[in-house]
Design a protein around this motif. Sequence first.
Motif, PDB file in Angstrom:
ATOM      1  N   SER A  44       0.833  -1.202   0.000  1.00 34.99           N
ATOM      2  CA  SER A  44       0.000   0.000   0.000  1.00 34.99           C
ATOM      3  C   SER A  44       0.868   1.254   0.000  1.00 34.99           C
ATOM      4  N   LEU A  46       0.267   4.779   1.462  1.00 34.48           N
ATOM      5  CA  LEU A  46      -0.682   5.428   2.364  1.00 34.48           C
ATOM      6  C   LEU A  46      -0.709   6.931   2.110  1.00 34.48           C
ATOM      7  N   ASN A  51      -6.076   8.089   2.275  1.00 30.83           N
ATOM      8  CA  ASN A  51      -5.950   7.643   3.661  1.00 30.83           C
ATOM      9  C   ASN A  51      -5.685   8.847   4.553  1.00 30.83           C
TER      10      ASN A  51
END
Length: 199
Positions: A44, A46, A51
């Motif tokens: 991922s 972020l 997010n």
Amino acid sequence: MSQKLTFRPRFQMIAQEAILGGYHAPNIGYVRRLFLLDRANCVSVLDPSRNPAAGATPGLLPVGGLAVALGATLYRMDFPPKSCTMSFGYAGMITTVTIEYDLPGTNVALSNFFATGKNRQYVVLVEDNNGRCYVLGNEERGLRVGLTQAVAGVANSRFTLTARLNVPPFQLVAPNGLVLAEVLPDSDFGIGFSLDFNA
């Protein structure tokens, strides 16, 4: 006796100021080095857009904001001065990214690297000559390698990384440059292939 009442609506206005120009930081240009991470090994990115977290700054990715699979392989490329360029194009929700490097000759190692990586997508960590670091791509989309070679007046090769991404480039808050122990502290990396063009 009648009294006339006049209502004056009160509006609250918030002014936001954006100062463009006046760039005081170093502005040397060109790409110093980059690392390629196979998108399949990217868990991922972020980013603060998808997010959001308290204190997050739009456009900036904190150290530790790139989560990768344990034991992932990074491919490092170092470039001579004034040889590798990077550009971004913004069109709505799409960001186009182009990284280009021209080198003399028809390097066999580069041809072999292209042959093994042409069907892959890469998340790319880039450091420019100002010391700024960028993360390009995420776990959904990455950059693809391209290679053209020619023997005409001189022999030369052009290595490219291009993509149409669904996220903008993120600057990585890395005060000491791309020091992998700081950027990716919980991962054990092996450098599987090195394109050191300064050698």
